[in-house]
Design a protein around this motif. Structure first.
Motif, short mmCIF file in Angstrom:
data_model
loop_
_atom_site.label_atom_id
_atom_site.label_comp_id
_atom_site.label_asym_id
_atom_site.label_seq_id
_atom_site.Cartn_x
_atom_site.Cartn_y
_atom_site.Cartn_z
N LEU A 22 0.25 -1.24 0.06
CA LEU A 22 -0.10 0.07 -0.02
C LEU A 22 1.15 1.46 -0.07
O LEU A 22 1.94 1.28 0.80
N VAL A 30 -7.37 8.24 2.01
CA VAL A 30 -7.49 6.76 2.61
C VAL A 30 -9.32 6.64 3.14
O VAL A 30 -8.36 6.59 4.67
N VAL A 32 -10.94 2.57 5.04
CA VAL A 32 -9.73 1.69 4.64
C VAL A 32 -11.28 0.94 5.83
O VAL A 32 -11.79 1.54 6.46
N LYS A 40 -8.50 -4.05 9.72
CA LYS A 40 -7.87 -3.05 9.74
C LYS A 40 -7.10 -2.20 10.73
O LYS A 40 -6.08 -1.58 9.89
N ARG A 205 -9.30 7.01 -2.07
CA ARG A 205 -9.13 5.65 -2.54
C ARG A 205 -9.91 5.06 -1.21
O ARG A 205 -9.36 5.59 -0.24
N VAL A 207 -10.35 1.54 -0.07
CA VAL A 207 -9.03 -0.35 0.89
C VAL A 207 -10.21 -1.28 1.27
O VAL A 207 -10.64 -0.33 2.33
N ILE A 214 -5.03 -7.19 1.82
CA ILE A 214 -5.91 -6.04 0.86
C ILE A 214 -6.65 -6.77 -0.58
O ILE A 214 -6.12 -6.92 -1.05
N GLU A 216 -9.30 -5.15 -2.33
CA GLU A 216 -9.55 -4.68 -3.62
C GLU A 216 -9.40 -3.03 -3.07
O GLU A 216 -9.48 -2.56 -2.53
N GLU A 217 -8.71 -2.43 -4.34
CA GLU A 217 -8.28 -0.88 -4.07
C GLU A 217 -8.89 0.22 -5.55
O GLU A 217 -8.42 -0.23 -6.12
N ASN A 218 -9.20 0.60 -5.25
CA ASN A 218 -9.75 1.25 -5.85
C ASN A 218 -10.48 2.87 -5.52
O ASN A 218 -10.43 3.36 -4.61
N PHE A 223 -15.34 2.00 -7.10
CA PHE A 223 -15.57 0.51 -5.51
C PHE A 223 -16.79 0.57 -5.42
O PHE A 223 -17.19 -0.55 -5.45
#
Ligand code: ADP
Ligand code: MG
Length: 240
Positions: A22, A30, A32, A40, A205, A207, A214, A216-218, A223
């Motif tokens: 990351l 970001v 989470v 997390k 973003r 996460v 992780i 998926e990240e977008n 997302f």
């Protein structure tokens, strides 16, 4: 500003962080998200070394967090942390809760620390509460004091671990509003939250974590409108 490279961590036989990669730039926000127990809190606690990583590398501002030579107190001074439970000192006035660390840890003269504290109390919208005790404040006000306390150390990074999860619904908005302001002003923030509206509106973003990884990240829009991974789809569908 913050880089995880193949970071792993176990608690006993429980593999709680799996090959975390990351990278967070200065000024990024970001968010989470993920199911309970997905790692997390552990992830963000590693950043100020409240948890240690076993393998891989984690650096903050170019400094390796887990190097034995790293000055941990210097690292922590630069990272504000806000928890679900506000952890204010109940026997101290609001103003003294905020000035304590700047005076004791950073050696700021008391008068200056007080001015700084009042500035941040103003910023979180409760300057009139300086001389109140935490028990005289609502949950939302206490959490705003906790945020002011973090900011008073003038950190480069703010970490939030479910800052609104312990609040009554009508107080969530006032805390999120303070966080939105911080985000707009360019603070680097990592926020663990279940507030998807906040994530959509504020995050650069998202996460998504599951079982220590992780998944998926977008960007938030992509997302939420079109999650790629089954586990993310399932998680989002259960929130509705
Ligand atoms: P989340 O914040 O996503 O709910 P956590 O990071 O708190 O997840 O926990 C991840 C996993 O690590 C969970 O299985 C949890 O039970 C375990 N865990 C967290 N903290 C500790 C600890 N101090 N000792 C042992 N196990 C822990
Ligand atoms: Mg947690």
């Amino acid at each position: 500003m913050i880089t995880f490279r193949q970071v792993n961590k176990h608690f006993g036989s429980n593999h709680v962080l799996r090959d975390i990669r990351l990278h967070i730039e200065q000024g990024e926000v970001v968010v989470v998200i993920g199911p309970s127990g997905s790692g997390k809190s552990t992830l963000i606690r590693c950043i100020n070394r409240m948890e240690t990583v076993e393998s891989g590398e984690l650096s903050v501002n170019g400094v390796n967090v887990n190097d034995r030579r790293t000055d941990i107190n210097k690292l922590r001074r630069n990272i504000g942390m806000v928890f679900q439970h506000f952890n204010l000192y109940p026997h101290m006035k609001v103003i003294d809760n905020i000035t304590l660390a700047p005076i004791r840890v950073n050696g700021v003269p008391p008068k200056e620390a007080r001015e700084t504290a009042l500035f941040y109390l103003e910023k979180v919208g409760i300057p009139e509460k300086a001389d109140a005790y935490p028990s005289q404040l609502s949950g939302g006000q206490q959490q705003r004091v906790a945020i002011a306390r973090g900011l008073a150390m003038k950190p480069d990074i703010m970490l939030f671990d479910e800052p609104t999860s312990a609040l009554d619904p009508e107080m969530i908005g006032e805390v999120l509003d303070v966080m939105k302001t911080l985000a707009r002003e360019g603070m680097t923030m990592i926020v663990v939250t279940h507030e998807m509206g906040f994530a959509r509106e504020v995050a650069d973003r998202v996460v998504f974590m599951d079982q220590g990884a992780i998944v998926e990240e977008n960007e938030p829009e992509a997302f939420f409108s079109n999650p790629r991974e089954e586990r993310a789809k399932l998680f989002l569908s259960r929130l509705l």
